[in-house]
Design a protein around this motif. Sequence first.
Motif, PDB file in Angstrom:
ATOM      1  N   TYR A   1       0.827  -1.214   0.000  1.00  0.00           N
ATOM      2  CA  TYR A   1       0.000   0.000   0.000  1.00  0.00           C
ATOM      3  C   TYR A   1       0.859   1.261   0.000  1.00  0.00           C
ATOM      4  O   TYR A   1       0.459   2.284  -0.568  1.00  0.00           O
ATOM      5  CB  TYR A   1      -0.938  -0.020   1.204  1.00  0.00           C
ATOM      6  N   MET A   2       2.024   1.193   0.617  1.00  0.00           N
ATOM      7  CA  MET A   2       2.957   2.329   0.565  1.00  0.00           C
ATOM      8  C   MET A   2       3.406   2.568  -0.876  1.00  0.00           C
ATOM      9  O   MET A   2       3.464   3.713  -1.351  1.00  0.00           O
ATOM     10  CB  MET A   2       4.167   2.060   1.451  1.00  0.00           C
ATOM     11  N   ASP A   3       3.732   1.486  -1.582  1.00  0.00           N
ATOM     12  CA  ASP A   3       4.143   1.604  -2.988  1.00  0.00           C
ATOM     13  C   ASP A   3       2.993   2.113  -3.851  1.00  0.00           C
ATOM     14  O   ASP A   3       3.203   2.875  -4.799  1.00  0.00           O
ATOM     15  CB  ASP A   3       4.627   0.247  -3.512  1.00  0.00           C
ATOM     16  N   LEU A   4       1.776   1.683  -3.516  1.00  0.00           N
ATOM     17  CA  LEU A   4       0.594   2.153  -4.247  1.00  0.00           C
ATOM     18  C   LEU A   4       0.396   3.656  -4.055  1.00  0.00           C
ATOM     19  O   LEU A   4       0.111   4.387  -5.017  1.00  0.00           O
ATOM     20  CB  LEU A   4      -0.638   1.388  -3.778  1.00  0.00           C
ATOM     21  N   ILE A   5       0.578   4.120  -2.823  1.00  0.00           N
ATOM     22  CA  ILE A   5       0.429   5.553  -2.540  1.00  0.00           C
ATOM     23  C   ILE A   5       1.464   6.366  -3.306  1.00  0.00           C
ATOM     24  O   ILE A   5       1.164   7.431  -3.852  1.00  0.00           O
ATOM     25  CB  ILE A   5       0.548   5.804  -1.019  1.00  0.00           C
ATOM     26  N   VAL A   6       2.696   5.856  -3.364  1.00  0.00           N
ATOM     27  CA  VAL A   6       3.770   6.554  -4.086  1.00  0.00           C
ATOM     28  C   VAL A   6       3.400   6.734  -5.555  1.00  0.00           C
ATOM     29  O   VAL A   6       3.587   7.812  -6.137  1.00  0.00           O
ATOM     30  CB  VAL A   6       5.104   5.789  -3.956  1.00  0.00           C
ATOM     31  N   LEU A   7       2.846   5.689  -6.161  1.00  0.00           N
ATOM     32  CA  LEU A   7       2.474   5.766  -7.576  1.00  0.00           C
ATOM     33  C   LEU A   7       1.289   6.703  -7.817  1.00  0.00           C
ATOM     34  O   LEU A   7       1.121   7.206  -8.933  1.00  0.00           O
ATOM     35  CB  LEU A   7       2.126   4.367  -8.103  1.00  0.00           C
TER      36      LEU A   7
END
Length: 403
Positions: free
Chosen positions: A247-253
């Motif tokens: 979810y952290m990677d999703l937020i970054v994108l």
Amino acid sequence: MARFKYKGRNRQGIVTGKINANSRREAMEKVNYEGVRIIDIEEIPESFLTKDISLGGSVKLHHIVVFLRQFSTLLKAGVTVVEAIRILSAQTDSKMLSKVLKQVEGELREGQPLSDAFGKHPKIFDSLFINLVKAGEISGTLDETLERLGEHYEKQHRTRQKVISALSYPLVVGCIALGVVTFLLIAVVPTFVSMFDGVGGELPGITKFVLNVSNFAKDFWYIIFLFIILFILGILALNKNKKTKYYMDLIVLKIPVIGMIMQKAIIARMTRTLSSMLASSVPILQALSLVEKVVGNNVMADVIRNSRVSLEEGKSLAGPIEQHWAFPPLVSQMIVIGEESGSLDEMLAKVADFYEHEVDAATDRMKALLEPLMIVVLAGLVGIIVTAIVIPMFEIFDNIQNY
């Protein structure tokens, strides 16, 4: 590197000495090369005084790129692998890399394959490096593989530096703005408080607000500092957890502008890595499994994993990529063309070239837009504080003149 003491005989008679080497066999070869016939040789036990001291185990990517290009050139010139490693261990500017290459040289002299020797140093040589070297050994094209690997790391390094530069600019300017505002609130604003209190009267709303913020920052600075530390530690903890990392990677994108740059940089890294491995004759399923680990984003890693499963089931590699929002249509279309024409590595290389140029252009645009924006924000914050101080001062002057 170990240290050995020896006893031997040369033309002058019995001689003794000490020598550094990666193994007993290498030590014997070095002593024999000096014209000494060994009678006895043994390793000196390591102590605090003889132990090599190393500050960290990292090697800059620049040194790896230079090493790969020089290694490839030496092999093309007909130099043996062992001799090339020996030459480069003495030539590199990195002390850590030099130390590791000397150990690799010793392992090669004991008959180990080059990929296995590199594989004993995973902190220096990653899995991509080792797998491509192994593929080059098997196919007999080690020199070409090393050259291709050097180009891969060089382009990857250039793209990474562009992204870091683009993201660090607002961070640096933001820290400077925070420092300036903090200094004004803690050191400058309180000096005017007593003046305002002595005059009396109703202060403007903006002045009351700034004074309240100043008092809070001065009285509870440790809470603010603790909150910042806890926030950073919380982000790091979430990033280490496998479930929350997705979810952290999703937020970054999803972050405007920054997410677009990160997306393009990840696609460039993914396609460049996969292209390099396929061009070096690494099986595609093995290559996809490795790319999944090095892509650096769990959202896109899941898509690559689904593509690998799709390929194992006899379906198209491009299917899962085409259906996911994180990959633009260009990526899947080029993969389809590569699959149909049998030139997947070339199509992936073209995609990587395109998105590397896109990252360059996007970071330049972001810097051009952020520079005036950050200046306006900084000027606005300072302006609010100055205005909050100046307005009451004008009222004080007016009162003095009227008096």
